[in-house]
Write a protein that holds these residues in place. Structure first.
Motif, short mmCIF file in Angstrom:
data_model
loop_
_atom_site.label_atom_id
_atom_site.label_comp_id
_atom_site.label_asym_id
_atom_site.label_seq_id
_atom_site.Cartn_x
_atom_site.Cartn_y
_atom_site.Cartn_z
N ALA A 1 -0.10 -12.54 4.13
CA ALA A 1 1.08 -12.11 3.36
C ALA A 1 0.64 -11.50 2.02
O ALA A 1 1.18 -10.48 1.58
N TYR A 2 -0.34 -12.12 1.39
CA TYR A 2 -0.86 -11.60 0.11
C TYR A 2 -1.44 -10.21 0.30
O TYR A 2 -1.14 -9.29 -0.46
N ARG A 3 -2.24 -10.05 1.34
CA ARG A 3 -2.85 -8.74 1.59
C ARG A 3 -1.80 -7.69 1.91
O ARG A 3 -1.92 -6.53 1.51
N ALA A 4 -0.76 -8.09 2.64
CA ALA A 4 0.31 -7.14 2.97
C ALA A 4 1.05 -6.71 1.71
O ALA A 4 1.42 -5.54 1.58
N ARG A 5 1.26 -7.64 0.79
CA ARG A 5 1.93 -7.29 -0.48
C ARG A 5 1.06 -6.38 -1.33
O ARG A 5 1.56 -5.51 -2.03
N ARG A 6 -0.23 -6.61 -1.32
CA ARG A 6 -1.14 -5.81 -2.14
C ARG A 6 -1.24 -4.38 -1.61
O ARG A 6 -1.47 -3.47 -2.39
N PRO B 1 -2.85 -1.44 1.29
CA PRO B 1 -4.21 -0.96 1.53
C PRO B 1 -4.79 -0.29 0.28
O PRO B 1 -4.08 0.39 -0.45
N GLY B 2 -6.04 -0.52 0.05
CA GLY B 2 -6.76 0.13 -1.04
C GLY B 2 -6.50 -0.47 -2.41
O GLY B 2 -7.01 0.03 -3.40
N ARG B 3 -5.72 -1.55 -2.50
CA ARG B 3 -5.42 -2.13 -3.81
C ARG B 3 -6.29 -3.32 -4.13
O ARG B 3 -6.25 -3.85 -5.21
N VAL B 4 -7.09 -3.77 -3.18
CA VAL B 4 -7.96 -4.92 -3.42
C VAL B 4 -9.28 -4.42 -3.97
O VAL B 4 -9.91 -3.54 -3.40
#
Length: 193
Positions: free
Chosen positions: A162-167, A169-172
């Motif tokens: 869920a965290y990765r989906a909110r962030r 693609p390319g925002r990490v």
């Protein structure tokens, strides 16, 4: 997968039966002699036990507010033919439902369901939300809103997705030793069109 304490009373039997299938590892304890012996099953009883297990899993998932994992025969139909008797204790008058004949798994499950309904614990036996798990667990949370068999495994995985989906693609970005996000590198010649 589940690190929680076993379900109380007869629900432990149901929890154990549902958890004979490890979806992630693709193993089924009912394929083993030891697994069948745990439930008093002969090899000829395994197909019926699997059907019962998956109907129980569907109900556990429903208790947690999740859609069924597959099309199954309704649990009520499977339990309808389970003969039960009322046993009354002569010393204190306590009554309970027990299988009419020792042995049949469906009768033991029906007695466990009846016991849990009377105790008010039936809806606390739930199925893990994680599609790779679907393990049965007993929800002891005060509000009865548990979603995963193990917060440290299935819950953590779901929260990370869920965290990765909110962030997006390319925002990490990589983090430095301080834990703060490193600034984006300056645009260079290779970054321009």
């Amino acid at each position: 997968m589940n690190d929680r304490a076993p379900a109380p009373g007869g629900l432990a039997l149901i929890q154990d039966l549902v958890n004979t299938l490890d979806i992630e590892a693709r193993t089924d304890e009912l394929d083993t002699e030891a697994g069948r012996e745990r439930f008093g099953l002969a090899p000829a009883d395994v197909d019926a036990a699997r059907e019962l297990r998956e109907s129980l899993r569907a109900v556990c998932l429903a208790h947690a507010g999740h859609a069924p994992h597959q099309e199954v025969r309704p649990l009520g139909e499977l339990l309808a033919g389970a003969p039960l008797l009322v046993r009354v204790d002569g010393s204190d008058g306590a009554a309970s439902l027990v299988p009419a004949a020792p042995g049949p798994l469906v009768s033991r499950v029906a007695a466990a369901v009846a016991e849990a309904v009377v105790a008010g614990t039936w809806s606390r036996l739930k199925g893990c939300e994680a599609e790779t798990c679907r393990w049965a667990y007993y929800d002891r949370s005060p509000g009865g809103r548990g979603r995963w068999c193990d917060m440290g495994v299935c819950g953590a995985r779901a929260k990370m997705r869920a965290y990765r989906a909110r962030r997006g693609p390319g925002r990490v970005r990589a983090t430095g030793a301080t834990g703060a996000a490193d600034p984006a590198p300056p645009a260079g010649p290779s970054d321009t069109p």
